[in-house]
Design a protein around this motif. Sequence first.
Motif, PDB file in Angstrom:
ATOM      1  N   VAL A  89      -9.379  -6.819 -12.684  1.00 37.92           N
ATOM      2  CA  VAL A  89      -9.291  -5.423 -13.109  1.00 37.92           C
ATOM      3  C   VAL A  89      -8.924  -4.536 -11.917  1.00 37.92           C
ATOM      4  O   VAL A  89      -9.108  -4.918 -10.763  1.00 37.92           O
ATOM      5  N   LEU A  90      -8.405  -3.351 -12.240  1.00 40.13           N
ATOM      6  CA  LEU A  90      -8.105  -2.354 -11.223  1.00 40.13           C
ATOM      7  C   LEU A  90      -9.117  -1.233 -11.341  1.00 40.13           C
ATOM      8  O   LEU A  90      -9.419  -0.756 -12.441  1.00 40.13           O
ATOM      9  N   VAL A  91      -9.647  -0.822 -10.185  1.00 40.82           N
ATOM     10  CA  VAL A  91     -10.653   0.231 -10.129  1.00 40.82           C
ATOM     11  C   VAL A  91     -10.087   1.405  -9.340  1.00 40.82           C
ATOM     12  O   VAL A  91      -9.583   1.221  -8.229  1.00 40.82           O
ATOM     13  N   LYS A  92     -10.159   2.596  -9.936  1.00 40.68           N
ATOM     14  CA  LYS A  92      -9.767   3.808  -9.216  1.00 40.68           C
ATOM     15  C   LYS A  92     -10.993   4.279  -8.449  1.00 40.68           C
ATOM     16  O   LYS A  92     -12.010   4.604  -9.025  1.00 40.68           O
ATOM     17  N   LEU A  93     -10.877   4.266  -7.121  1.00 40.96           N
ATOM     18  CA  LEU A  93     -12.001   4.615  -6.265  1.00 40.96           C
ATOM     19  C   LEU A  93     -12.106   6.115  -6.044  1.00 40.96           C
ATOM     20  O   LEU A  93     -11.095   6.810  -5.970  1.00 40.96           O
ATOM     21  N   ASP A  94     -13.334   6.589  -5.912  1.00 42.54           N
ATOM     22  CA  ASP A  94     -13.601   7.990  -5.610  1.00 42.54           C
ATOM     23  C   ASP A  94     -13.985   8.080  -4.132  1.00 42.54           C
ATOM     24  O   ASP A  94     -15.145   8.271  -3.790  1.00 42.54           O
ATOM     25  N   THR A  95     -12.973   7.894  -3.270  1.00 45.23           N
ATOM     26  CA  THR A  95     -13.231   7.899  -1.837  1.00 45.23           C
ATOM     27  C   THR A  95     -11.971   8.265  -1.076  1.00 45.23           C
ATOM     28  O   THR A  95     -10.868   8.075  -1.576  1.00 45.23           O
ATOM     29  N   ASP A  96     -12.156   8.782   0.114  1.00 44.82           N
ATOM     30  CA  ASP A  96     -11.034   9.061   1.003  1.00 44.82           C
ATOM     31  C   ASP A  96     -10.712   7.843   1.866  1.00 44.82           C
ATOM     32  O   ASP A  96      -9.691   7.818   2.540  1.00 44.82           O
ATOM     33  N   ILE A 155     -18.697 -10.441  -7.054  1.00 45.37           N
ATOM     34  CA  ILE A 155     -17.253 -10.391  -6.846  1.00 45.37           C
ATOM     35  C   ILE A 155     -16.769 -11.660  -6.150  1.00 45.37           C
ATOM     36  O   ILE A 155     -17.295 -12.050  -5.109  1.00 45.37           O
ATOM     37  N   ASP A 156     -15.753 -12.321  -6.766  1.00 38.30           N
ATOM     38  CA  ASP A 156     -15.112 -13.472  -6.124  1.00 38.30           C
ATOM     39  C   ASP A 156     -14.110 -13.005  -5.074  1.00 38.30           C
ATOM     40  O   ASP A 156     -14.045 -13.534  -3.982  1.00 38.30           O
ATOM     41  N   ARG A 157     -13.318 -11.988  -5.458  1.00 37.68           N
ATOM     42  CA  ARG A 157     -12.285 -11.494  -4.549  1.00 37.68           C
ATOM     43  C   ARG A 157     -12.041 -10.014  -4.835  1.00 37.68           C
ATOM     44  O   ARG A 157     -12.056  -9.582  -5.975  1.00 37.68           O
ATOM     45  N   CYS A 158     -11.804  -9.274  -3.759  1.00 34.30           N
ATOM     46  CA  CYS A 158     -11.677  -7.825  -3.882  1.00 34.30           C
ATOM     47  C   CYS A 158     -10.682  -7.368  -2.814  1.00 34.30           C
ATOM     48  O   CYS A 158     -10.841  -7.683  -1.641  1.00 34.30           O
ATOM     49  N   ARG A 159      -9.635  -6.622  -3.213  1.00 34.04           N
ATOM     50  CA  ARG A 159      -8.646  -6.160  -2.232  1.00 34.04           C
ATOM     51  C   ARG A 159      -7.966  -4.894  -2.718  1.00 34.04           C
ATOM     52  O   ARG A 159      -7.955  -4.603  -3.907  1.00 34.04           O
ATOM     53  N   LEU A 160      -7.405  -4.163  -1.775  1.00 36.34           N
ATOM     54  CA  LEU A 160      -6.704  -2.933  -2.119  1.00 36.34           C
ATOM     55  C   LEU A 160      -5.425  -3.243  -2.868  1.00 36.34           C
ATOM     56  O   LEU A 160      -4.747  -4.228  -2.590  1.00 36.34           O
ATOM     57  N   HIS A 161      -5.099  -2.372  -3.806  1.00 40.26           N
ATOM     58  CA  HIS A 161      -3.884  -2.507  -4.594  1.00 40.26           C
ATOM     59  C   HIS A 161      -3.217  -1.136  -4.626  1.00 40.26           C
ATOM     60  O   HIS A 161      -3.770  -0.190  -5.205  1.00 40.26           O
ATOM     61  N   LYS A 162      -2.092  -1.008  -3.967  1.00 36.91           N
ATOM     62  CA  LYS A 162      -1.363   0.268  -3.922  1.00 36.91           C
ATOM     63  C   LYS A 162      -2.252   1.418  -3.467  1.00 36.91           C
ATOM     64  O   LYS A 162      -2.413   2.409  -4.168  1.00 36.91           O
ATOM     65  N   SER A 163      -2.848   1.280  -2.351  1.00 39.15           N
ATOM     66  CA  SER A 163      -3.642   2.270  -1.610  1.00 39.15           C
ATOM     67  C   SER A 163      -4.953   2.715  -2.244  1.00 39.15           C
ATOM     68  O   SER A 163      -6.001   2.435  -1.686  1.00 39.15           O
ATOM     69  N   LEU A 197      -6.257   2.071  -5.351  1.00 40.11           N
ATOM     70  CA  LEU A 197      -6.859   1.202  -6.362  1.00 40.11           C
ATOM     71  C   LEU A 197      -7.428  -0.040  -5.697  1.00 40.11           C
ATOM     72  O   LEU A 197      -6.894  -0.533  -4.703  1.00 40.11           O
ATOM     73  N   LEU A 198      -8.517  -0.539  -6.278  1.00 40.31           N
ATOM     74  CA  LEU A 198      -9.126  -1.763  -5.788  1.00 40.31           C
ATOM     75  C   LEU A 198      -8.945  -2.822  -6.878  1.00 40.31           C
ATOM     76  O   LEU A 198      -9.274  -2.583  -8.040  1.00 40.31           O
ATOM     77  N   ARG A 199      -8.387  -3.954  -6.499  1.00 37.06           N
ATOM     78  CA  ARG A 199      -8.188  -5.059  -7.437  1.00 37.06           C
ATOM     79  C   ARG A 199      -9.379  -6.001  -7.279  1.00 37.06           C
ATOM     80  O   ARG A 199      -9.609  -6.534  -6.197  1.00 37.06           O
ATOM     81  N   ILE A 200     -10.154  -6.157  -8.363  1.00 42.41           N
ATOM     82  CA  ILE A 200     -11.390  -6.935  -8.290  1.00 42.41           C
ATOM     83  C   ILE A 200     -11.340  -8.121  -9.250  1.00 42.41           C
ATOM     84  O   ILE A 200     -10.987  -7.982 -10.424  1.00 42.41           O
ATOM     85  N   ASP A 201     -11.733  -9.266  -8.713  1.00 40.37           N
ATOM     86  CA  ASP A 201     -11.895 -10.488  -9.495  1.00 40.37           C
ATOM     87  C   ASP A 201     -13.408 -10.752  -9.544  1.00 40.37           C
ATOM     88  O   ASP A 201     -13.994 -11.210  -8.569  1.00 40.37           O
ATOM     89  N   PHE A 202     -14.039 -10.411 -10.677  1.00 37.40           N
ATOM     90  CA  PHE A 202     -15.479 -10.604 -10.838  1.00 37.40           C
ATOM     91  C   PHE A 202     -15.798 -12.049 -11.212  1.00 37.40           C
ATOM     92  O   PHE A 202     -15.037 -12.683 -11.960  1.00 37.40           O
TER      93      PHE A 202
END
Length: 176
Positions: free
Chosen positions: A22-29, A53-61, A63-68
């Motif tokens: 899934v992609l998560v829109k983060l509320d952070t600077d 979380i199995d894997r977690c990485r930035l996606h297009k600045s 967004l966070l791409r998370i593999d739960f």
Amino acid sequence: MRKEDCFYLGKVVSKYSFKGEVLVKLDTDEPEIYENMESVFVSLGNNLVPFFIDRCRLHKSALLRIDFEEVKDEASADKIIGSELYLPLSMLPKLSGDKFYFHEVIGFTLMDKVHGDIGIIKSVNDSASQDLFEVEKDGKELLIPISDDIITKVDRKNKTIHVTTPEGLVDLYLNS
């Protein structure tokens, strides 16, 4: 874990793959500081449920791409779309200088350069286009913009924020 003991990290906005990512829109600077998380709390109904979380990485600045661990197909991912993610307050990076978290300054005194003590910060309104301190002084509510142009100093030790408000703003509230 209770929501009061956590901070809002972001929201699951979409699926990324058929494998449940899934992609998560983060509320952070600073999204990069959340790249290597091991777990988060997902708000499901009225509960905060820990998800690992199995894997977690930035996606297009931003967004966070998370593999739960618990989400391995599209159907499972669909169930958490729109869910809010939270982390314990203890995981917030410490801020210094004139930077602050909104929850951190509740109860601080607002000191204006011209008017002196203009009240106690009761809450922060971040639902408008401009974030506002909601301040109470002698039973009256003042709305003071949160802006680098207005805030001159954050004094954590004395729980005070020093401001220089635009001319006439404070008078508008206190003299009405």
